[in-house]
Design a protein around this motif. Sequence first.
Motif, PDB file in Angstrom:
ATOM      1  N   ALA A 183       0.837  -1.197   0.000  1.00 37.17           N
ATOM      2  CA  ALA A 183       0.000   0.000   0.000  1.00 37.17           C
ATOM      3  C   ALA A 183       0.876   1.252   0.000  1.00 37.17           C
ATOM      4  O   ALA A 183       0.605   2.226  -0.719  1.00 37.17           O
ATOM      5  N   GLY A 184       1.950   1.217   0.796  1.00 34.28           N
ATOM      6  CA  GLY A 184       2.847   2.356   0.841  1.00 34.28           C
ATOM      7  C   GLY A 184       3.547   2.601  -0.487  1.00 34.28           C
ATOM      8  O   GLY A 184       3.679   3.751  -0.932  1.00 34.28           O
ATOM      9  N   ARG A 185       4.007   1.521  -1.152  1.00 31.54           N
ATOM     10  CA  ARG A 185       4.684   1.679  -2.433  1.00 31.54           C
ATOM     11  C   ARG A 185       3.725   2.202  -3.501  1.00 31.54           C
ATOM     12  O   ARG A 185       4.102   3.038  -4.330  1.00 31.54           O
ATOM     13  N   LEU A 186       2.488   1.730  -3.490  1.00 33.28           N
ATOM     14  CA  LEU A 186       1.505   2.244  -4.450  1.00 33.28           C
ATOM     15  C   LEU A 186       1.224   3.714  -4.182  1.00 33.28           C
ATOM     16  O   LEU A 186       1.053   4.519  -5.111  1.00 33.28           O
ATOM     17  N   GLY A 187       1.166   4.085  -2.902  1.00 35.26           N
ATOM     18  CA  GLY A 187       0.885   5.470  -2.548  1.00 35.26           C
ATOM     19  C   GLY A 187       1.956   6.428  -3.018  1.00 35.26           C
ATOM     20  O   GLY A 187       1.667   7.575  -3.394  1.00 35.26           O
ATOM     21  N   THR A 188       3.215   5.987  -3.012  1.00 32.98           N
ATOM     22  CA  THR A 188       4.322   6.866  -3.416  1.00 32.98           C
ATOM     23  C   THR A 188       4.700   6.707  -4.880  1.00 32.98           C
ATOM     24  O   THR A 188       5.612   7.381  -5.363  1.00 32.98           O
ATOM     25  N   SER A 189       3.999   5.847  -5.600  1.00 36.89           N
ATOM     26  CA  SER A 189       4.369   5.554  -6.987  1.00 36.89           C
ATOM     27  C   SER A 189       3.856   6.583  -7.976  1.00 36.89           C
ATOM     28  O   SER A 189       4.246   6.569  -9.139  1.00 36.89           O
ATOM     29  N   ARG A 190       2.943   7.434  -7.531  1.00 35.02           N
ATOM     30  CA  ARG A 190       2.290   8.418  -8.392  1.00 35.02           C
ATOM     31  C   ARG A 190       1.441   7.762  -9.483  1.00 35.02           C
ATOM     32  O   ARG A 190       1.110   8.375 -10.495  1.00 35.02           O
ATOM     33  N   LEU A 191       1.108   6.501  -9.280  1.00 31.39           N
ATOM     34  CA  LEU A 191       0.127   5.820 -10.130  1.00 31.39           C
ATOM     35  C   LEU A 191      -1.253   6.154  -9.571  1.00 31.39           C
ATOM     36  O   LEU A 191      -1.616   5.667  -8.503  1.00 31.39           O
ATOM     37  N   ARG A 192      -2.012   6.963 -10.243  1.00 28.25           N
ATOM     38  CA  ARG A 192      -3.332   7.334  -9.719  1.00 28.25           C
ATOM     39  C   ARG A 192      -4.415   6.430 -10.295  1.00 28.25           C
ATOM     40  O   ARG A 192      -5.397   6.883 -10.868  1.00 28.25           O
ATOM     41  N   VAL A 193      -4.182   5.134 -10.147  1.00 32.04           N
ATOM     42  CA  VAL A 193      -5.128   4.112 -10.591  1.00 32.04           C
ATOM     43  C   VAL A 193      -5.969   3.701  -9.393  1.00 32.04           C
ATOM     44  O   VAL A 193      -5.423   3.459  -8.308  1.00 32.04           O
ATOM     45  N   PRO A 194      -7.311   3.626  -9.529  1.00 32.55           N
ATOM     46  CA  PRO A 194      -8.126   3.216  -8.391  1.00 32.55           C
ATOM     47  C   PRO A 194      -7.761   1.823  -7.901  1.00 32.55           C
ATOM     48  O   PRO A 194      -7.448   0.931  -8.690  1.00 32.55           O
ATOM     49  N   VAL A 195      -7.801   1.655  -6.584  1.00 36.89           N
ATOM     50  CA  VAL A 195      -7.408   0.406  -5.939  1.00 36.89           C
ATOM     51  C   VAL A 195      -8.614  -0.212  -5.243  1.00 36.89           C
ATOM     52  O   VAL A 195      -9.351   0.483  -4.532  1.00 36.89           O
ATOM     53  N   VAL A 196      -8.828  -1.506  -5.478  1.00 43.48           N
ATOM     54  CA  VAL A 196      -9.770  -2.295  -4.681  1.00 43.48           C
ATOM     55  C   VAL A 196      -8.935  -3.071  -3.669  1.00 43.48           C
ATOM     56  O   VAL A 196      -8.090  -3.892  -4.049  1.00 43.48           O
ATOM     57  N   LEU A 197      -9.150  -2.802  -2.398  1.00 39.56           N
ATOM     58  CA  LEU A 197      -8.356  -3.390  -1.321  1.00 39.56           C
ATOM     59  C   LEU A 197      -9.145  -4.531  -0.694  1.00 39.56           C
ATOM     60  O   LEU A 197     -10.173  -4.318  -0.056  1.00 39.56           O
ATOM     61  N   ALA A 198      -8.656  -5.761  -0.896  1.00 40.19           N
ATOM     62  CA  ALA A 198      -9.400  -6.945  -0.472  1.00 40.19           C
ATOM     63  C   ALA A 198      -8.465  -7.944   0.191  1.00 40.19           C
ATOM     64  O   ALA A 198      -8.392  -9.109  -0.199  1.00 40.19           O
ATOM     65  N   GLY A 199      -7.743  -7.481   1.230  1.00 39.45           N
ATOM     66  CA  GLY A 199      -6.789  -8.337   1.914  1.00 39.45           C
ATOM     67  C   GLY A 199      -7.097  -8.522   3.381  1.00 39.45           C
ATOM     68  O   GLY A 199      -8.251  -8.371   3.817  1.00 39.45           O
ATOM     69  N   ASN A 200      -6.088  -8.850   4.140  1.00 40.47           N
ATOM     70  CA  ASN A 200      -6.160  -9.156   5.569  1.00 40.47           C
ATOM     71  C   ASN A 200      -6.996  -8.118   6.333  1.00 40.47           C
ATOM     72  O   ASN A 200      -6.663  -6.928   6.379  1.00 40.47           O
ATOM     73  N   ALA A 201      -8.082  -8.573   6.957  1.00 41.83           N
ATOM     74  CA  ALA A 201      -9.007  -7.663   7.642  1.00 41.83           C
ATOM     75  C   ALA A 201      -8.343  -6.913   8.784  1.00 41.83           C
ATOM     76  O   ALA A 201      -8.746  -5.786   9.109  1.00 41.83           O
ATOM     77  N   ASP A 202      -7.306  -7.492   9.401  1.00 41.21           N
ATOM     78  CA  ASP A 202      -6.687  -6.874  10.562  1.00 41.21           C
ATOM     79  C   ASP A 202      -5.935  -5.582  10.218  1.00 41.21           C
ATOM     80  O   ASP A 202      -5.762  -4.714  11.090  1.00 41.21           O
ATOM     81  N   VAL A 203      -5.460  -5.448   8.980  1.00 34.35           N
ATOM     82  CA  VAL A 203      -4.691  -4.253   8.611  1.00 34.35           C
ATOM     83  C   VAL A 203      -5.298  -3.523   7.406  1.00 34.35           C
ATOM     84  O   VAL A 203      -4.700  -2.583   6.891  1.00 34.35           O
ATOM     85  N   ARG A 204      -6.482  -3.950   6.994  1.00 38.26           N
ATOM     86  CA  ARG A 204      -7.088  -3.395   5.778  1.00 38.26           C
ATOM     87  C   ARG A 204      -7.325  -1.890   5.895  1.00 38.26           C
ATOM     88  O   ARG A 204      -6.994  -1.115   4.993  1.00 38.26           O
ATOM     89  N   GLU A 205      -7.916  -1.462   7.010  1.00 40.78           N
ATOM     90  CA  GLU A 205      -8.218  -0.042   7.178  1.00 40.78           C
ATOM     91  C   GLU A 205      -6.937   0.788   7.259  1.00 40.78           C
ATOM     92  O   GLU A 205      -6.865   1.911   6.752  1.00 40.78           O
ATOM     93  N   GLN A 206      -5.914   0.233   7.889  1.00 36.28           N
ATOM     94  CA  GLN A 206      -4.639   0.937   7.978  1.00 36.28           C
ATOM     95  C   GLN A 206      -4.026   1.102   6.589  1.00 36.28           C
ATOM     96  O   GLN A 206      -3.501   2.177   6.242  1.00 36.28           O
ATOM     97  N   ALA A 207      -4.101   0.049   5.781  1.00 37.10           N
ATOM     98  CA  ALA A 207      -3.578   0.126   4.419  1.00 37.10           C
ATOM     99  C   ALA A 207      -4.370   1.135   3.589  1.00 37.10           C
ATOM    100  O   ALA A 207      -3.795   1.888   2.795  1.00 37.10           O
TER     101      ALA A 207
END
Length: 421
Positions: free
Chosen positions: A136-160
């Motif tokens: 999530a951090g690498r995507l955030g700093t990549s300047r790729l402004r492509v929409p993301v569907v986040l469907a991973g580990n529930a324990d850290v999903r909101e943080q990501a």
Amino acid sequence: MTFAVCVDVGSTYTKACLVDLDDGRLVRRAEVPTTAASDVLTGLDAAVAALGGDGELFVCSSAGGGLRLAVIGYESLVTAEAGHRVGLSAGAQVVHVAAGRLDGRAVAALRAARPDVILLVGGTDGGDGEVLLHNAGRLGTSRLRVPVVLAGNADVREQAAAVLTGRGVPVTVTGNVLPRIGVLDPGPARLAIRQVFLRHVIGGKRLSRGSRFASLVRAATPDAVLAGVELLADRSGAGVLVVDVGGATTDVYSALVPDAEAETGPRRDVAGTLWRSRTVEGDLGVGVGASGVVAAAAAEKLPVPDIAGGPPYDAVTDRQLAATAAMIALRRHARGSSAGPGQPRTGGRDLRDVRLVVGSGGVLRHGGGDAVLDAVLGDTAGGWAAPAGARRVVDSRYVLAAAGLLAAEHPGAAAGLVDAL
């Protein structure tokens, strides 16, 4: 009587049909060239006008190449593979799959794939969350402004998600595609991908000058067809296989009867099993995809169609291209895929118990159905076991997409359409 007008805006043709909502009867159909070079609404409106009837409008689209999806997972054989399967079933062309911690080279490869949407997965619920947060951090700093569907580990999903939104990345948070090892839950991610496709992708394709087209489209065409295939399988109570040969892609859909041993027994797949599945082959088609068919045929040691004359091709060449594309697409669908040289194949489909095989696509509807289905079901050297004794039919009226569009709001009419196949 009340009617629905169902329209599929394809890359080459726009197909429309008028359906009686009282009994699912197909009243009339029309087909015109897609006007993507100017404004797809021109062709859409022409197809609707050619029907000569009014009704509630239901539209799906694969124009402009459809939905290009990239999948980023925790590791290749489990969560990345699970995400790949979910993406294919969501009506997407999966153009890139990455596994593990993204680095600069991986981000460059992702950028080069030009995805419309990124499906970010990783970790079972309660498992390792570090890779998901890192990516999530690498995507955030990549300047790729492509929409993301986040469907991973529930324990850290909101943080990501917070990491991504803090960098201005559009994020849709949904349920984990693999909440537990061997348990694949595609529904929430499929729905989220559909919503992102409608909200971000259709307008971004610049297929129409205004906002009307984006407001009309309810689904990516492969997503609508899969819904129709699922309904057909439910109605028939047996395994169903559909091969749809288009100008740019060849899609394969299979809806199988669940096997308890494969779900919970020793044959359980750690990445989970999708009993209703779709694969798309973006290099196989009878129009712009013809060169891909030639290359793939040579790799598969099949007779290579002669396309030296260039498009448009004559009927014989069209049928050779369609038959070859269908054979190769079925081989890939049934054999599954490998993460790399020497890696095991995963995601394969056992199609031996399929009882209904449906062919679709312009070449099949215009007289090439027997040749294509003969080639597919007679493929004894492709590394997969073809169905034996299955009934064969060509979707000559193109009802599967219409049935899928109507299934949620008008299930009775949708059932009437598939029952008439």
